[in-house]
Motif scaffolding. Sequence first.
Motif, mmCIF file in Angstrom:
data_model
loop_
_atom_site.group_PDB
_atom_site.id
_atom_site.type_symbol
_atom_site.label_atom_id
_atom_site.label_comp_id
_atom_site.label_asym_id
_atom_site.label_seq_id
_atom_site.Cartn_x
_atom_site.Cartn_y
_atom_site.Cartn_z
ATOM 1 N N ASP A 73 -23.758 8.942 56.696
ATOM 2 C CA ASP A 73 -24.497 8.375 57.833
ATOM 3 C C ASP A 73 -25.304 7.172 57.347
ATOM 4 O OD1 ASP A 73 -26.201 7.760 59.873
ATOM 5 O OD2 ASP A 73 -26.855 9.835 60.229
ATOM 6 N N VAL A 74 -24.924 6.026 57.810
ATOM 7 C CA VAL A 74 -25.572 4.806 57.319
ATOM 8 C C VAL A 74 -27.087 4.825 57.576
ATOM 9 C CG1 VAL A 74 -25.194 3.433 59.410
ATOM 10 C CG2 VAL A 74 -25.235 2.301 57.174
ATOM 11 N N ALA A 75 -27.484 5.502 58.625
ATOM 12 C CA ALA A 75 -28.914 5.523 58.946
ATOM 13 C C ALA A 75 -29.687 6.465 58.018
ATOM 14 C CB ALA A 75 -29.112 5.954 60.405
ATOM 15 N N HIS A 103 -21.346 2.459 51.958
ATOM 16 C CA HIS A 103 -21.078 1.833 53.262
ATOM 17 C C HIS A 103 -20.721 0.367 53.122
ATOM 18 C CE1 HIS A 103 -22.736 5.361 55.327
ATOM 19 N NE2 HIS A 103 -23.591 5.401 54.317
ATOM 20 N N HIS A 104 -19.818 -0.042 53.974
ATOM 21 C CA HIS A 104 -19.564 -1.478 54.120
ATOM 22 C C HIS A 104 -20.315 -1.896 55.373
ATOM 23 C CE1 HIS A 104 -17.307 -5.198 53.427
ATOM 24 N NE2 HIS A 104 -17.317 -5.316 54.755
ATOM 25 N N ARG A 158 -16.334 9.036 55.645
ATOM 26 C CA ARG A 158 -15.120 9.719 56.130
ATOM 27 C C ARG A 158 -14.150 8.731 56.759
ATOM 28 N NH1 ARG A 158 -19.151 14.299 57.898
ATOM 29 N NH2 ARG A 158 -19.096 15.376 55.903
ATOM 30 N N ARG A 159 -14.679 7.613 57.218
ATOM 31 C CA ARG A 159 -13.823 6.599 57.817
ATOM 32 C C ARG A 159 -13.241 5.666 56.759
ATOM 33 N NH1 ARG A 159 -17.991 8.323 59.760
ATOM 34 N NH2 ARG A 159 -19.312 6.879 58.612
#
Length: 735
Positions: free
Chosen positions: A614-616, A627-628, A595-596
């Motif tokens: 959620d990266v986790a 994800h970056h 979302r970011r």
Amino acid sequence: MSMMLPLTHSAGETRRMWSPRSLVAAMASLALLAAAVTAQAEDGYDLWLRYAPASADTATTARIRQLVSPAATPVQMAAQRELLRGLAGVSGTAPAQADRVNRAGALLVGTPASSPQIAALGLDLEGLGEEGYRIRSVDIGGHAATVVAANNDVGALYGSFHLLRLLQTGRPLDGLDIREAPRVALRVLNHWDNLDRYVERGYSGQSIWDWHRLPGWLDPRYTDYARANASIGINGTVLNNVNANAEVLTPMYLEKVAAIAGVLRPYGMRVYLSARFSAPMEIGGLATADPLDAGVQRWWRAKADEIYALIPDFGGFLVKANSEGQPGPQDYGRSHADGANMLADAVAPHGGVVMWRAFVYSDEEPVDRAKQAWNEFVPLDGTFRDNVLVQVKNGPIDFQPREPFHPLFGAMPRTPLMMEFQITKEYLGFSTHLAYKAPLYEEVLDADTHVQGPGSTVARVIDGSLDGHALTGIAGVANIGSDRNWSGSHFDQANWYAFGRLAWNPELSSRDIAAEWTRMTFSNDAAVVEPVVGMMMASREAVVDYTGALGLHHVMGRGHHYGPGPWVEGGPRADWTSVYFHRADANGIGFDRTRRGSDAVSQYAPPVAEVFDDVARTPEQFLLWFHHVPWTHRMRSGRPLWDELVLRYDRGVSAVRDMRATWADLDGRIDAARHAQVAAFLAIQQDEAQWWRDASIAYFQSISGLPLPAGVAPPPHPLEHYKALEFPHAPGDTQ
Ligand code: BDP
């Protein structure tokens, strides 16, 4: 090799023939002849329809001594021919043919309409539809028999192939009670074949469609192609490339198409064509191809009438429009639905369908390429005609070794969505790398969209059960060409096979399919089946590892897509570069689709979006897709991302080394010619896996600036060496 054994029958010759020396010579000659015959038979042409004699441990065939099958229609004749061929091959002797079952060990095949004895059995055939069948062990007048019964001839044909599969895989024929019906209606190959026989993304020779010699010459390959497809339930084929040439719609070519259709029809296959949207201008002399123009609509209706007059069971059109430079309705400010509906109206009176591709993206759009198809198509849900299917690639980018499922699945409940898989291995090592793709297909089909709560799998979108669609479909971009073994490599045949089996039933397991295929293609010997299935099941993950794991994607060579190219940048379009997708910089790597970031995650249903956001919680296999993250990002293994990535490259190379060793051990258990070619290809694969690994590590290290983990070998060459490699004649590139 010439046969040395004297064949004349004069007394002198006969005496000479049986002298000890000549006997030895004769035996040696016979052995050589047998080897030659075997070598010829085992060149891969027969695919999984080898019908090799059953070995002692799989002797299930003694039971079929009589064949009772009608042969009044072309489909019935095809089934009977196949059964005679298969039964003779597997059991060594052809069964007796009869009109009715009158001895033990009979095989009775047909429909209640074609066979009085089947009608008399009164089997429940409800719910089997046009293509389903039952296989049962029954008693007929005191004789043990096996019956293959269906509502329609084509069901009986499919059932016949199923029975032959049981025989070929050494399954017992006792107590059979099988009920099968396809879960998906349209099970279709997409040939990316041009009219000059060049195959886009083809790695197995030229197109099998010999357009120039058609319709006068019907290559026997067409029949064998149809047999192979029918054996796995594929019931349609799109003959020409989605980057279409309008000429295929001219009378000269339609006559050729009709000739192919005539060969495929007895095997339950329909032909379809890719339609070029601008055809009314190119071959019709119109000034526009605007789908709302009455003249254009009339042109397509007349064209459809012309096609159906030649090919009454023509399947319909596949269309790539406004994608990668192809013409389409947007050229006239119209929508994809306007374009699809116009063609749908043309074929509807004849029962045809339109398969409209959702593979659309534009470099003029600043939006993340992964999001564009969803943005374009979701607003059109509910506006397509009933005979339109929207054909969606399995993932949002383009047939990468691993992609998350396409967010369109589940997002267009009012439109039948057709799955498009790639069988040809554009991104998985062409035809020399062993990569069994069924685990990829399975991973996507099993993925849970959550759109209607847990269990809303992609398979249930495709088979229509989630949203109540009867019109359903699944397409596979074919890997078939003029190479003697059809697919370029022996193992690539498995991808064609597995595609068909999963199209019939998306819930089959990729491992079971691998075992089935191995038994029919190589051997029923457990000492072969187990290691070969092990290799196959590990192979796709190996490719993911050595080409770029953890969610990396689109990091291959430019244009031809051969070999590594993570450094690819610049050129005509940003969304055709690698740097666009991996976004590696000194701090980290990966495409932020949270979302970011590009917010692609929000195209999934909330429970899925939350996980990917959620990266986790994101599965590590998709980490860099969504994800970056910093190079130092801590992975579940405890290692920093950089170390993990490097170790994955090494893991991929060592998995190929293991496959090679396993295959080497099978020497002597597999016929020499096929063994040798697979061994040679595995050697190529190992070299190229190493190249991928070395080049990728050299590149990413130049960006991350981090040392290699302890004990890891540095790439043997500087990055510039890998970047300078060029392959101007790599096969399959777009023309
Ligand atoms: C890509 C291929 C390209 C195809 C395109 C498509 O590189 O050759 O034309 O997809 O599916 O995978 O239309």
